[in-house]
Design an enzyme around this catalytic site. Structure first.
Site, PDB file in Angstrom:
ATOM      1  N   PRO A 290      27.134  49.387  27.589  1.00  0.00           N
ATOM      2  CA  PRO A 290      28.362  48.247  27.194  1.00  0.00           C
ATOM      3  C   PRO A 290      29.723  48.686  27.729  1.00  0.00           C
ATOM      4  O   PRO A 290      30.151  49.696  28.449  1.00  0.00           O
ATOM      5  CB  PRO A 290      28.224  49.483  25.666  1.00  0.00           C
ATOM      6  N   GLY A 291      29.951  47.173  27.441  1.00  0.00           N
ATOM      7  CA  GLY A 291      31.669  47.594  28.822  1.00  0.00           C
ATOM      8  C   GLY A 291      32.578  47.085  27.407  1.00  0.00           C
ATOM      9  O   GLY A 291      32.877  48.139  26.665  1.00  0.00           O
ATOM     10  N   ARG A 292      32.128  45.791  27.031  1.00  0.00           N
ATOM     11  CA  ARG A 292      33.168  45.293  25.573  1.00  0.00           C
ATOM     12  C   ARG A 292      33.207  45.881  24.471  1.00  0.00           C
ATOM     13  O   ARG A 292      34.136  46.051  24.329  1.00  0.00           O
ATOM     14  CB  ARG A 292      32.909  43.837  25.117  1.00  0.00           C
ATOM     15  N   ARG A 328      41.458  34.993  29.627  1.00  0.00           N
ATOM     16  CA  ARG A 328      40.224  34.718  28.939  1.00  0.00           C
ATOM     17  C   ARG A 328      40.249  33.736  27.869  1.00  0.00           C
ATOM     18  O   ARG A 328      39.491  32.810  27.761  1.00  0.00           O
ATOM     19  CB  ARG A 328      39.318  36.425  27.900  1.00  0.00           C
ATOM     20  N   CYS A 359      52.793  27.534  35.449  1.00  0.00           N
ATOM     21  CA  CYS A 359      52.024  25.967  35.359  1.00  0.00           C
ATOM     22  C   CYS A 359      50.981  25.334  35.474  1.00  0.00           C
ATOM     23  O   CYS A 359      50.467  24.813  36.269  1.00  0.00           O
ATOM     24  CB  CYS A 359      53.201  25.388  36.939  1.00  0.00           C
ATOM     25  N   GLU A 360      50.410  25.805  33.960  1.00  0.00           N
ATOM     26  CA  GLU A 360      49.137  24.907  34.116  1.00  0.00           C
ATOM     27  C   GLU A 360      49.004  24.888  33.027  1.00  0.00           C
ATOM     28  O   GLU A 360      49.972  25.299  31.333  1.00  0.00           O
ATOM     29  CB  GLU A 360      47.727  26.184  34.740  1.00  0.00           C
ATOM     30  N   TYR A 388      38.429  43.451  29.849  1.00  0.00           N
ATOM     31  CA  TYR A 388      37.965  41.937  30.406  1.00  0.00           C
ATOM     32  C   TYR A 388      39.567  41.326  30.564  1.00  0.00           C
ATOM     33  O   TYR A 388      39.440  40.267  30.327  1.00  0.00           O
ATOM     34  CB  TYR A 388      36.842  41.022  29.968  1.00  0.00           C
TER      35      TYR A 388
HETATM   36  N1  LLP Z   1      25.767  45.172  32.641  1.00  0.00           N
HETATM   37  C1  LLP Z   1      25.788  43.806  33.517  1.00  0.00           C
HETATM   38  C2  LLP Z   1      24.491  43.674  34.297  1.00  0.00           C
HETATM   39  C3  LLP Z   1      26.651  43.167  32.852  1.00  0.00           C
HETATM   40  O1  LLP Z   1      26.738  42.229  34.104  1.00  0.00           O
HETATM   41  C4  LLP Z   1      27.698  43.125  31.971  1.00  0.00           C
HETATM   42  C5  LLP Z   1      28.302  41.926  32.079  1.00  0.00           C
HETATM   43  C6  LLP Z   1      27.579  44.328  31.522  1.00  0.00           C
HETATM   44  C7  LLP Z   1      26.715  44.693  31.810  1.00  0.00           C
HETATM   45  C8  LLP Z   1      29.217  44.918  30.182  1.00  0.00           C
HETATM   46  O2  LLP Z   1      28.375  43.106  29.312  1.00  0.00           O
HETATM   47  P1  LLP Z   1      29.348  43.919  27.873  1.00  0.00           P
HETATM   48  O3  LLP Z   1      28.467  44.937  27.520  1.00  0.00           O
HETATM   49  O4  LLP Z   1      30.857  44.334  28.394  1.00  0.00           O
HETATM   50  O5  LLP Z   1      28.937  42.430  27.425  1.00  0.00           O
HETATM   51  N2  LLP Z   1      34.259  38.574  31.449  1.00  0.00           N
HETATM   52  C9  LLP Z   1      34.011  38.060  30.849  1.00  0.00           C
HETATM   53  C10 LLP Z   1      32.730  38.873  30.575  1.00  0.00           C
HETATM   54  C11 LLP Z   1      31.880  38.875  31.652  1.00  0.00           C
HETATM   55  C12 LLP Z   1      30.608  40.360  31.783  1.00  0.00           C
HETATM   56  C13 LLP Z   1      29.662  40.066  32.783  1.00  0.00           C
HETATM   57  N3  LLP Z   1      29.249  41.467  32.771  1.00  0.00           N
HETATM   58  C14 LLP Z   1      34.585  37.955  29.546  1.00  0.00           C
HETATM   59  O6  LLP Z   1      35.791  38.001  29.124  1.00  0.00           O
HETATM   60  O7  LLP Z   1      34.404  37.428  28.465  1.00  0.00           O
END
Ligand code: LLP
Length: 433
Positions: A290-292, A328, A359-360, A388
């Protein structure tokens, strides 16, 4: 759940007033809550407690060294997508042996660096990559531990730019060929240890069903690979979505009870409850990435109102943060809640676009939304900007990267100082004749 709320009329992160931070540190500035990050991590970790599991934080979501340090101290693993991210994890005190390395385009230098640091697993995306890793491992007299990423061809039902688990996406090996890929690797690559299986179907999933579908589809393969090659783990990827729009969530229990399961926001508990029965039977170590979920709701971006511009068609609130600071909304039409730091100003709403100085035309944080009617000098907080956000910031329009701040209880610390003009130009000065 997060730690941003009004306290005596002023928006606070934990016990620190965001107005104080804006006054002392200027804007635009990202502010993160350490308590929210830890809370999210612990919540998911405990929801998965019935499984032999590891939470490998997706570094790409927010890679600030202090955030990584916080999670490393908590015992987290890390999912990285570049050697640069591995370098960060090591600098922050994280354990390379708990790192998984994903991504479709790993270079020789990156593979060498990761092998030298004996990472837990390369999550490999193609047989060409596997062959390349095998060669490099041989040269270095090492054995590379790998998982192959399977593309399960499941629709994650999320934004098309962050959907990764369909055959038409560039990620992973097609479901139909995955067993052959393992067989091929087992037969041909002597410097490889088949260590696991990996998948990731997309990001910001707010419905649990695609996760369940993917896990049910791929679990029998994981079982076979365990029997055939004695693999140790199955990574089910990241992707747990967060609530960006509070109109979609209510803290009210009666509201919650009145919603069908389909309509409730996704929680770690629901996610774990649905995937655990399928995964438990496998007897494999389960990784999540998990990231988000960990960082998203743990951060806000503070910005100052510079001007109000009333046009024929609409009113614009021009602020000092732009799409270079938080991309985003421009890139995914992402929704971020917007609130005034001064609670009194929330009472006076105006329908407006909150826009940046770039400027967009795509440089907006909201359009036609009722927001607090701020005047020049007042501040907004853009919510759910912890994942992100800063990591996707750029120097577009030669604007310095914003300050980052970590709040812990009553205290705050600058964890990245504001980038100044000279910092931006430094790498170019030598090129002047
Ligand atoms: N594992 C892999 C292989 C991934 O490609 C990603 C995210 C994650 C884990 C983590 O995903 P999460 O749990 O954060 O959903 N910039 C975009 C999101 C791009 C995600 C890319 N890969 C945004 O701001 O919504």
């Amino acid at each position: 759940m997060h730690h941003f709320k009004y306290n005596n009329g002023s928006l606070a992160c934990e016990n620190v007033s965001l107005e104080t931070i804006a006054a002392e540190q200027g804007t635009p500035t990202y502010v993160y809550s350490g308590a929210t990050i830890l809370n999210n991590y612990r919540n998911l970790d405990s929801a998965l407690s019935e499984l032999d599991h590891e939470v490998a934080y997706a570094v790409k979501a927010n890679s600030n060294l202090s955030i990584l340090q916080l999670l490393a101290k908590e015992g987290a693993g890390f999912d990285i997508v570049s050697a640069g991210e591995l370098y960060r994890v090591i600098k922050a005190g994280g354990d390379p042996k708990k790192c998984t390395f994903a991504g479709v385009g790993k270079t020789r230098e990156e593979i060498e660096f990761a092998l030298q640091h004996e990472i837990y697993s390369f999550n490999v995306e193609s047989l060409e990559e596997l062959s390349f890793i095998n060669d490099i491992a041989g040269e270095l007299n090492k054995v590379a531990q790998v998982a192959i990423r399977v593309n399960p061809n499941v629709d994650a039902k999320t934004h098309k730019y962050i959907s990764t688990g369909k055959s038409e996406n560039k990620f992973g090996v097609d479901f139909e060929f995955i067993e052959d890929a393992y067989k091929n690797a087992h037969t041909n690559f002597k410097n490889i240890k088949l260590h696991g299986l990996q998948m990731h179907i997309g990001s910001q999933l707010t419905d649990v069903k695609p996760f369940v579908e993917a896990v049910e589809k791929v679990a029998p393969i994981a079982q076979k690979l365990k029997d055939l090659y004695n693999i140790e783990f199955f990574s089910i990827g990241g992707g747990i979505g967060i609530v960006y729009d509070p109109a979609l969530e209510s803290g009210d229990q009666a509201w919650w009870d009145s919603q069908s399961e389909d309509e409730r926001p996704l929680t770690a508990e629901l996610y774990a409850q649905k995937v655990t029965p399928v995964l438990k039977k496998l007897g494999l170590k389960i990784l999540v990435e998990p990231g988000r979920y960990i960082a998203g709701n743990a951060g806000v971006l503070l910005t100052k109102c510079l001007y109000e511009k009333k046009g024929n068609a609409k009113t614009f609130k021009v602020v000092d943060a732009g799409m270079n600071d938080l991309i985003r909304p421009a890139l995914y039409e992402g929704f971020h809640e917007i609130h005034a730091l001064n609670e009194d100003l929330e009472k006076d709403a105006i329908n407006a676009d909150v826009v940046g100085p770039i400027c967009e035309t795509g440089d907006f944080f909201c359009q036609n939304r009722d927001v607090a009617n701020l005047q020049a000098g007042d501040h907004y907080a853009l919510f759910s900007a912890g994942a992100y956000g800063f990591v996707m910031a750029s120097n577009y329009n030669t604007r310095g990267l914003p300050t980052e701040i970590l709040v812990t209880g009553d205290d705050y610390k600058v964890i990245r100082k504001r980038q100044l003009w000279d910092d931006i130009l430094e790498a170019e000065l030598e090129g002047l004749s």
